[in-house]
Design an enzyme around this catalytic site. Structure first.
Site, PDB file in Angstrom:
ATOM      1  CG  ASP A 277      -0.530  12.900   5.574  1.00  0.00           C
ATOM      2  OD1 ASP A 277      -0.357  11.898   6.277  1.00  0.00           O
ATOM      3  OD2 ASP A 277      -1.094  12.866   4.462  1.00  0.00           O
TER       4      ASP A 277
ATOM      5  CG  ASP B 143       1.481   7.742   2.298  1.00  0.00           C
ATOM      6  OD1 ASP B 143       2.538   7.509   1.704  1.00  0.00           O
ATOM      7  OD2 ASP B 143       1.104   7.103   3.297  1.00  0.00           O
TER       8      ASP B 143
ATOM      9  N   GLY C  73      -3.802   1.234   6.140  1.00  0.00           N
ATOM     10  CA  GLY C  73      -3.868   0.161   5.150  1.00  0.00           C
ATOM     11  C   GLY C  73      -4.573  -1.083   5.641  1.00  0.00           C
TER      12      GLY C  73
ATOM     13  CE  LYS D 122       7.361  -9.219   8.075  1.00  0.00           C
ATOM     14  NZ  LYS D 122       7.695 -10.400   8.911  1.00  0.00           N
TER      15      LYS D 122
ATOM     16  CE  LYS E 299       0.958  -0.341   1.069  1.00  0.00           C
ATOM     17  NZ  LYS E 299       1.176   0.712   2.096  1.00  0.00           N
TER      18      LYS E 299
ATOM     19  CD  GLU F 207       8.885   3.560  12.361  1.00  0.00           C
ATOM     20  OE1 GLU F 207       9.785   4.429  12.387  1.00  0.00           O
ATOM     21  OE2 GLU F 207       9.103   2.346  12.134  1.00  0.00           O
ATOM     22  CE  LYS F 208       9.862  -2.958  10.390  1.00  0.00           C
ATOM     23  NZ  LYS F 208      10.002  -4.412  10.116  1.00  0.00           N
TER      24      LYS F 208
END
Length: 315
Positions: free
Chosen positions: A78, A80, A122, A155, A157, A198-199
């Site tokens: 994972d 985070d 999110g 986006k 965030k 993903e970014k």
């Protein structure tokens, strides 16, 4: 809007107990793991009696010398809370900065965000919160427009979060780079499987692990699957894409929903607790540690991951 305590219910998913019931039940203290209900013939003297009615645990130092050379086919992380303890001082701060920029009158406090983390993703988190507490006055009224509104917030965030990572304001957790290097050095496939954008995940991997490691690590993140953790879809996708059997994979997670996803996918799962997840229920985990750890404070290594696949310890 002031921080509000809310109660969130989560969907349940089928248990994978049929595929993992022979896995060990191992819990840890720093530097140690505890094996439960281990047969006395293999680990206790003849004078020690163990019955089915008495659960006896004993501590064994976690050293690779105790284990054989079996290795996982893939090591799945994972992001985070596992690679980086990002939630409280990373994602939460970035959400709040976004809400402030858009003048929404919303602030997510530390405790509230801990509750919201029970929802994977999110965009899903914001939607659930607004559905529960009421949508901001600046939010559109139709469902489709609200989806676009949430996407725009997410986006922005993500852009703010990536700036934190690129400036290296959030460090890797202890032992992460070590374990990844051990896996790559032994030809074990490595991937990151996350509900985050993903970014953002790519930024963590490339900026904090470095380009040489990053080019060898496959990323499965964001909306790559229709249902997020605790659904097992992302781990099933990773196994299929990497061409490995789920039963040969070892997952490193930090949360109960991540653990549920890994086990439902039929995988072995080690939990490394993070700031927000320390008090969650990890009874179904194959091992639980406070972190991976670097020598001389190492908690476990790649050999230990392989040992869990050998079913040396029976719960």
């Amino acid at each position: 809007m002031a921080s509000t305590a809310i109660s969130l219910s989560l969907p349940t998913f089928p248990s994978s107990s049929s595929t993992v019931k022979a896995k060990p039940s191992i819990f840890s203290h720093p530097h140690l793991f505890i094996a439960k209900n281990v047969p006395s013939s293999s680990l206790f003297s003849s004078s020690t009696k163990i019955t089915k009615q008495i659960r006896t645990a004993f501590k064994i130092k976690c050293s690779s010398a105790s284990f054989s050379n079996t290795l996982p086919s893939a090591l799945l992380f994972d992001c985070d809370g596992v690679l980086v303890d990002t939630e409280k001082d990373g994602h939460r701060v970035s959400f709040n900065d976004t809400f402030n920029e858009k003048e929404l009158g919303v602030t997510w406090g530390v405790d509230l965000y801990g509750e919201l983390l029970k929802i994977g993703g999110g965009k899903e988190r914001m939607t659930a919160y607004f559905n529960k507490t009421g949508w901001p006055d600046k939010a559109p009224k139709s469902e489709e427009e609200r989806k676009a509104f949430i996407a725009s917030l997410h986006k922005r965030k993500t852009e703010l979060f990536m700036a934190l990572i690129e400036n290296r304001l959030l460090p890797l957790r202890p032992g992460v780079a070590k374990l990844i290097d051990q896996a790559l050095g032994e030809g074990v496939k490595v991937a990151v499987c996350s509900t985050s954008n993903e970014k953002a995940v790519s930024a963590v991997v490339s900026c904090l692990l470095g380009p040489e490691r990053a080019e060898k690590i496959q990323i499965f993140a964001g909306d790559v699957v229709p249902r997020k953790k605790p659904d097992p879809a992302i781990y099933t996708l990773a196994a299929n894409t990497l061409g490995v059997e789920p039963s040969s994979c070892v997952v490193v997670e930090d949360s109960a929903i991540g653990l549920a996803a890994a086990k439902a996918a039929g995988m072995t799962c080690i939990v490394t607790k993070s700031g927000y997840t320390a008090d969650e229920d990890f009874l179904n985990a194959d091992a639980v540690f406070d972190c991976i750890g670097d020598p001389p404070e190492e908690r476990f290594d790649l050999a230990f991951c392989g040992s869990l696949l050998e079913k040396q310890y029976v719960s």
